[in-house]
Design an enzyme around this catalytic site. Structure first.
Site, PDB file in Angstrom:
ATOM      1  N   HIS A  60       0.837  -1.202   0.000  1.00 19.29           N
ATOM      2  CA  HIS A  60       0.000   0.000   0.000  1.00 19.29           C
ATOM      3  C   HIS A  60       0.867   1.245   0.000  1.00 19.29           C
ATOM      4  CE1 HIS A  60       0.955  -0.583   4.217  1.00 19.29           C
ATOM      5  NE2 HIS A  60       0.345   0.525   4.582  1.00 19.29           N
ATOM      6  N   HIS A  62       1.509   3.771   1.972  1.00 20.55           N
ATOM      7  CA  HIS A  62       1.893   4.506   3.175  1.00 20.55           C
ATOM      8  C   HIS A  62       3.416   4.640   3.139  1.00 20.55           C
ATOM      9  CE1 HIS A  62      -1.918   3.794   5.833  1.00 20.55           C
ATOM     10  NE2 HIS A  62      -2.015   4.865   5.088  1.00 20.55           N
ATOM     11  N   ASP A  64       5.888   4.437   5.103  1.00 19.06           N
ATOM     12  CA  ASP A  64       6.816   3.463   5.685  1.00 19.06           C
ATOM     13  C   ASP A  64       6.964   2.203   4.820  1.00 19.06           C
ATOM     14  OD1 ASP A  64       4.098   3.038   6.548  1.00 19.06           O
ATOM     15  OD2 ASP A  64       4.798   1.629   8.071  1.00 19.06           O
ATOM     16  N   HIS A  65       6.202   2.123   3.717  1.00 18.42           N
ATOM     17  CA  HIS A  65       6.285   0.957   2.833  1.00 18.42           C
ATOM     18  C   HIS A  65       6.829   1.294   1.445  1.00 18.42           C
ATOM     19  CE1 HIS A  65       3.999  -1.757   5.558  1.00 18.42           C
ATOM     20  NE2 HIS A  65       3.727  -0.559   6.081  1.00 18.42           N
ATOM     21  N   HIS A 137      -6.968  -2.535   5.585  1.00 18.83           N
ATOM     22  CA  HIS A 137      -6.176  -1.479   6.217  1.00 18.83           C
ATOM     23  C   HIS A 137      -6.939  -0.171   6.034  1.00 18.83           C
ATOM     24  CE1 HIS A 137      -2.615   0.076   7.996  1.00 18.83           C
ATOM     25  NE2 HIS A 137      -2.069   0.584   6.928  1.00 18.83           N
ATOM     26  N   ASP A 207       0.276  -4.311   5.763  1.00 18.73           N
ATOM     27  CA  ASP A 207      -0.450  -3.782   6.925  1.00 18.73           C
ATOM     28  C   ASP A 207      -1.910  -4.193   6.814  1.00 18.73           C
ATOM     29  OD1 ASP A 207       1.875  -2.556   7.614  1.00 18.73           O
ATOM     30  OD2 ASP A 207       1.116  -0.499   7.534  1.00 18.73           O
ATOM     31  N   HIS A 265       6.846  -5.582  11.147  1.00 19.08           N
ATOM     32  CA  HIS A 265       6.140  -4.315  11.346  1.00 19.08           C
ATOM     33  C   HIS A 265       5.911  -4.064  12.831  1.00 19.08           C
ATOM     34  CE1 HIS A 265       3.092  -1.111  10.537  1.00 19.08           C
ATOM     35  NE2 HIS A 265       3.745  -0.980   9.407  1.00 19.08           N
TER      36      HIS A 265
END
Ligand SMILES: [Zn+2]
Ligand SMILES: [Zn+2]
Length: 302
Positions: A60, A62, A64-65, A137, A207, A265
């Site tokens: 996805h 976000h 942090d990914h 998510h 996530d 994570h």
């Protein structure tokens, strides 16, 4: 087949953990799941080559990914990569890559982006399929399964000879699961070869809250890599933020009949992840908390 955990932190990197990234190495190919900030430095640390045949699967959009992607593509360009790179991800992946490519100067090699429209096989070759499942998510998000195709069972030449099948093309067909006809008689693969052997199955949650499709995707997985952002004490918070607790991840693994569970994570609040490990272990025995640069072998099932 081996799995290298390049980044195991949730949301924010910590001294000990980089942002989300897992790599599966199989032969000369590399399958990367998520590409958090710091990925390229972790690749250097783990000895994962930049020039390899490689595909990237984003769960996805976000930060942090995906924040590792601009730096990774830039380094690949600097290193003179020519091979094409395929990136799979949710709707919006094209816009994201376009935006930073336009600002920074685009990659000097072909980048093909596949936005996933529906669950199912998103990539397949002779040896394996990568399957996407829509996860649960706060934004559009995908879990992935990397499923090796079954390998043909052991072929018995003496049985083929005894049935009058001449060596050559017909043996090849039987070895690959096709029936052949010899002088009007049909010879089935099962008459000359052992049953096919299952391939390896690795599943990456991205996530997500626990969701029924995850259990389906992870059915019989040799390795389930599941997010476990929080301990179960913070179950409400996990539900609000669209995350899973360590206990819930273990419940998914148990329900799916997975063989092994890796927790990733990990929230920065758990400097010592023992509490996560303990609560997961009460539900599912073969579990570990993945650490950055940890590398594990996934052997062929017997
Ligand atoms: Zn995240
Ligand atoms: Zn997220």
């Amino acid at each position: 087949m081996n799995v290298v955990f390049l980044g195991t932190s949730g949301s924010m990197p910590t001294k000990r953990r980089s942002s989300s990234c897992v790599v599966v190495r199989l032969g000369r190919s590399l399958f990367m799941f998520d590409c958090g900030e710091g990925t390229q430095r972790q690749m250097v640390g783990a000895g994962v080559g930049f020039r390899r045949k490689m595909k990237i699967f984003l769960s996805h959009l976000h930060g942090d990914h995906v924040l590792g992607l601009p730096g990774l593509l830039q380094s690949m360009s600097l290193l003179g990569r020519e091979k094409r790179l395929d990136i799979y991800g949710p709707a919006g992946t094209v816009d994201y890559v376009k935006a930073f490519s336009e600002s920074l100067g685009g990659p000097a090699f072909p980048v093909i982006i596949h936005e996933i429209m529906e669950p199912g096989v998103v990539y397949g070759d002779d040896g394996l399929d990568v399957v996407a499942a829509r996860s649960s998510h706060r934004v559009e998000s995908w879990s992935y399964g990397l499923f090796e195709k079954p390998r043909p069972g052991r072929f018995h030449p003496e049985k083929a000879r005894a049935l009058g099948v001449p060596e050559g093309r017909l043996w090849h067909m039987l070895q690959h699961g096709e029936a052949v006809t010899v002088e009007g008689r049909v010879v089935e693969p099962a008459q000359v070869a052992d049953p096919s052997r299952p391939g390896r199955r690795i599943v990456y949650s991205g996530d997500t809250r626990p969701y029924p499709g995850m259990v389906e995707l992870a059915r019989g997985a040799d390795l389930l890599i599941h997010e476990a952002t929080f301990s179960h004490e913070l179950q409400e918070r996990a539900a609000e933020d669209g995350h899973t607790t360590a206990r819930e991840a273990a419940e998914v693994a148990r329900e799916a009949g997975a063989k092994r569970l890796a927790l990733v994570h990990i929230s920065s609040r758990y400097y010592d992840p023992e509490v996560l490990l303990e609560e997961a272990r009460q539900v599912f025995g073969d579990v570990f908390v993945a650490e950055d640069l940890m590398e594990i072998e996934v052997p062929l099932p017997r």
